[in-house]
Structures are given as structure tokens and as C-alpha cells.
Design an enzyme around this catalytic site. Structure first.
Site, PDB file in Angstrom:
ATOM      1  N   ASN A   9       0.862  -1.182   0.000  1.00 33.21           N
ATOM      2  CA  ASN A   9       0.000   0.000   0.000  1.00 33.21           C
ATOM      3  C   ASN A   9       0.899   1.233   0.000  1.00 33.21           C
ATOM      4  OD1 ASN A   9      -1.783   2.061   0.575  1.00 33.21           O
ATOM      5  ND2 ASN A   9      -2.318   1.324   2.634  1.00 33.21           N
ATOM      6  N   LYS A  11       0.055   4.244  -0.258  1.00 32.90           N
ATOM      7  CA  LYS A  11      -0.579   5.435   0.349  1.00 32.90           C
ATOM      8  C   LYS A  11      -0.350   6.652  -0.549  1.00 32.90           C
ATOM      9  CE  LYS A  11      -0.137   3.213   4.788  1.00 32.90           C
ATOM     10  NZ  LYS A  11      -0.124   3.329   6.233  1.00 32.90           N
ATOM     11  N   HIS A  95      -9.553   1.136   4.864  1.00 35.19           N
ATOM     12  CA  HIS A  95      -8.286   1.345   5.575  1.00 35.19           C
ATOM     13  C   HIS A  95      -8.532   2.314   6.733  1.00 35.19           C
ATOM     14  CE1 HIS A  95      -4.233   2.598   6.513  1.00 35.19           C
ATOM     15  NE2 HIS A  95      -3.821   1.502   5.913  1.00 35.19           N
ATOM     16  N   GLU A  97      -6.935   4.716   7.812  1.00 34.35           N
ATOM     17  CA  GLU A  97      -6.706   6.133   7.485  1.00 34.35           C
ATOM     18  C   GLU A  97      -7.916   6.719   6.761  1.00 34.35           C
ATOM     19  OE1 GLU A  97      -2.880   5.535   5.609  1.00 34.35           O
ATOM     20  OE2 GLU A  97      -2.059   5.010   7.577  1.00 34.35           O
ATOM     21  N   GLU A 165      -5.448  -4.779  10.676  1.00 33.22           N
ATOM     22  CA  GLU A 165      -4.406  -3.772  10.864  1.00 33.22           C
ATOM     23  C   GLU A 165      -4.692  -2.978  12.134  1.00 33.22           C
ATOM     24  OE1 GLU A 165      -2.405  -2.656   6.922  1.00 33.22           O
ATOM     25  OE2 GLU A 165      -4.216  -1.455   7.050  1.00 33.22           O
ATOM     26  N   GLY A 171       2.590   2.257  10.709  1.00 32.73           N
ATOM     27  CA  GLY A 171       3.591   3.302  10.548  1.00 32.73           C
ATOM     28  C   GLY A 171       4.320   3.663  11.830  1.00 32.73           C
ATOM     29  N   SER A 210       3.349  -2.162  10.327  1.00 35.28           N
ATOM     30  CA  SER A 210       4.791  -2.263  10.580  1.00 35.28           C
ATOM     31  C   SER A 210       5.393  -3.616  10.210  1.00 35.28           C
ATOM     32  CB  SER A 210       5.106  -1.900  12.040  1.00 35.28           C
ATOM     33  OG  SER A 210       4.738  -0.550  12.297  1.00 35.28           O
TER      34      SER A 210
HETATM   35  P1  PGA Z   1       2.842   0.253   7.558  1.00 36.58           P
HETATM   36  O1  PGA Z   1       1.350   0.477   6.955  1.00 36.58           O
HETATM   37  O2  PGA Z   1       3.339  -1.045   6.973  1.00 36.58           O
HETATM   38  O3  PGA Z   1       3.627   1.445   7.059  1.00 36.58           O
HETATM   39  O4  PGA Z   1       2.712   0.199   9.032  1.00 36.58           O
HETATM   40  C1  PGA Z   1       0.470  -0.598   6.784  1.00 36.58           C
HETATM   41  C2  PGA Z   1      -0.835  -0.104   6.206  1.00 36.58           C
HETATM   42  O5  PGA Z   1      -1.323   0.941   6.636  1.00 36.58           O
HETATM   43  O6  PGA Z   1      -1.415  -0.753   5.307  1.00 36.58           O
END
Ligand code: PGA
Length: 247
Positions: A9, A11, A95, A97, A165, A171, A210
Site C-alpha cells: 500500500n 498510500k 483502511h 486512514e 491492521e 507506521g 509495521s
Molecule cells: P505500515 O502500513 O506497513 O507502514 O505500518 C500498513 C498499512 O497501513 O497498510
């Protein structure tokens, strides 16, 4: 067991020049094969370009979100049909976010997953608890509620993936323990099986938050983990390839 899915992803990261990372990933996989399915979800601006550049390669392309409608007066939005038309075969929906930044409820996420099915896309439906919810001992309740509200019953007839997640792991470099991951994945599997029968028993349940080369192998070997949704570590082909190779 269906093949695991490792999805990247990107983003809100990536310009045209970064398609080179996707190409080098595809070339490495074409040379040595992959024991899992691999996908990259770039920003919408790069989907058509990336899909063109990866045509015939082992790497599928996905969107990061879609609108639930077919077309119409929704400035700035993109339908699932448009993603498919641009060359995507998957789409991430719900997601955290999107849930946080755009106020997406389970009902909205469910409608987006239905739109994905309508357009012939495989949705990756995301769920996960916040740190406050986990500290309050509510992680399982929250996640099971999100699965019940976000996975449409039509999923019995379609391919889809679920992604667990934890919001606090995205992140941050923090990850749950393997026992915590196994506990949540088992609860998700039981919920999917109850709601969807055989389709719910077969859908891959990805872990996200992560994931990096150093922890991928142990996470991917955990019970009911059928792949990973990878953010930061998917931006560079070398890192992402190590995660793909950890399956
Ligand atoms: P990350 O993000 O691997 O940077 O923690 C995962 C995600 O949000 O899909």
C-alpha cells in the site's frame, strides 16, 4: 490452503519515476517465481501507468479506495469500474486512514466492497482496533464488529481478502505479539466462517502494521495469517521483495 497474498500500500506516495521500483520487483519475481500472490496499490494517479508497465508480470495492481457508486456527481471520487478500467484487479477498502480521515463507517466500507464485487475487483477489507480500544480490552469486540459490518453477504460468491491492521501498529514500528495476532485472526476466521460458510473459511486474512523484512517470516508463519498488507516497506522493491520471499 489458497496462496498467500502480499499487498503493498503506497498510500499518498509515488510519482511516475517510482514505477521503476514496481518494474524491478516484477523482474525479480519473473526471474525466480513467487510462492504467493503479489500486488501493489499505488496512488490513483499511477494505476494505469503501473498496470501497463506490469502487464503480463506476476505483480497485480490495486486501488487504495473506491466510491460505492457507478458514476455521477462525486467530485474527486473514483468508482470501482474506473479502477478496473485503468487496469486494477484489487482495491483496498476501509483502511483505518480512510475511516479516520474521511469518517468512513462500516456501512460505507461495506458498500465499497459491494462496488468492488460489481466491478469484478477483489476487495481487501480492512479492520483494526485503536490503542485505547486494545487497552480497554475491547480489541476482539471492535474487530469482530467491524468484520460483521464491513463484509457484505455477497462475499459468499466473490473473491476477497480481509486485512487486520491494528491502528496503533500502522507506521509506528510497533507490532502486536504473535499470540495477539493469532488471537485476533482466529476471531476473524470464526466470524467469517459463521457469516459466509466455505467462502469465509477460504478468504485470506492478511496482517498489516509495521511489517518489515525483519519480522515478516514470523508473522507470516502465525496461525491464520494468509499474507500481509505492507505500507512503508512496500515503497522500495528490495524491502518488499524480502517480505514476499518470507512467505
Ligand atoms: P505500515 O502500513 O506497513 O507502514 O505500518 C500498513 C498499512 O497501513 O497498510
Amino acid at each position: 490452503m489458497p496462496k498467500a497474498l502480499i499487498a503493498g500500500n503506497w498510500k499518498m506516495n509515488g510519482l511516475a519515476a517510482d514505477i521503476a521500483e514496481a518494474r524491478s520487483l516484477a523482474e525479480a519475481l519473473a526471474a525466480n517465481g513467487a510462492s504467493c500472490r503479489v500486488a501493489l496499490c499505488p496512488p490513483a494517479t499511477l494505476i494505469a501507468k503501473m498496470a501497463w508497465s506490469l502487464k503480463g508480470s506476476p505483480v497485480a495492481v490495486g486501488g487504495q479506495d473506491c466510491h460505492s457508486g457507478l458514476s455521477g456527481a462525486h467530485t474527486g471520487d473514483i468508482s470501482a469500474e474506473m479502477l478496473a478500467d485503468a487496469g486494477a484487479s484489487l482495491v483496498i477498502v476501509g483502511h483505518s486512514e480512510r475511516r479516520a480521515d474521511h469518517g468512513e463507517s462500516d456501512a460505507v466500507v461495506c458498500a465499497k466492497a459491494q462496488a468492488a464485487f460489481r466491478a469484478g475487483l477483489e476487495p481487501i477489507i480492512c479492520v483494526g482496533e485503536t490503542l485505547d480500544q486494545r487497552k480497554a480490552g475491547r480489541a476482539l469486540d471492535v474487530v469482530v464488529g467491524q468484520v460483521e459490518g464491513s463484509v457484505p453477504l455477497e462475499a459468499v460468491d466473490h473473491g476477497f481478502a480481509l486485512a487486520y491492521e491494528p491502528v496503533w501498529a500502522i507506521g509506528t514500528g510497533l507490532t502486536p505479539t504473535l499470540a495477539e495476532i493469532a488471537e485476533v485472526h482466529a476471531a476473524i476466521r470464526a466470524t467469517l466462517r459463521d457469516r459466509l460458510g466455505a467462502a469465509g473459511a477460504a478468504a485470506p486474512i492478511l496482517y498489516g502494521g509495521s511489517v518489515k523484512p525483519a519480522n515478516a517470516a514470523e508473522i507470516l508463519a502465525t496461525a491464520e495469517v494468509g499474507g500481509a498488507l505492507v505500507g512503508g516497506a512496500s515503497l522500495k522493491a528490495a524491502d518488499f521483495l524480502q517480505i514476499v520471499r518470507a512467505v
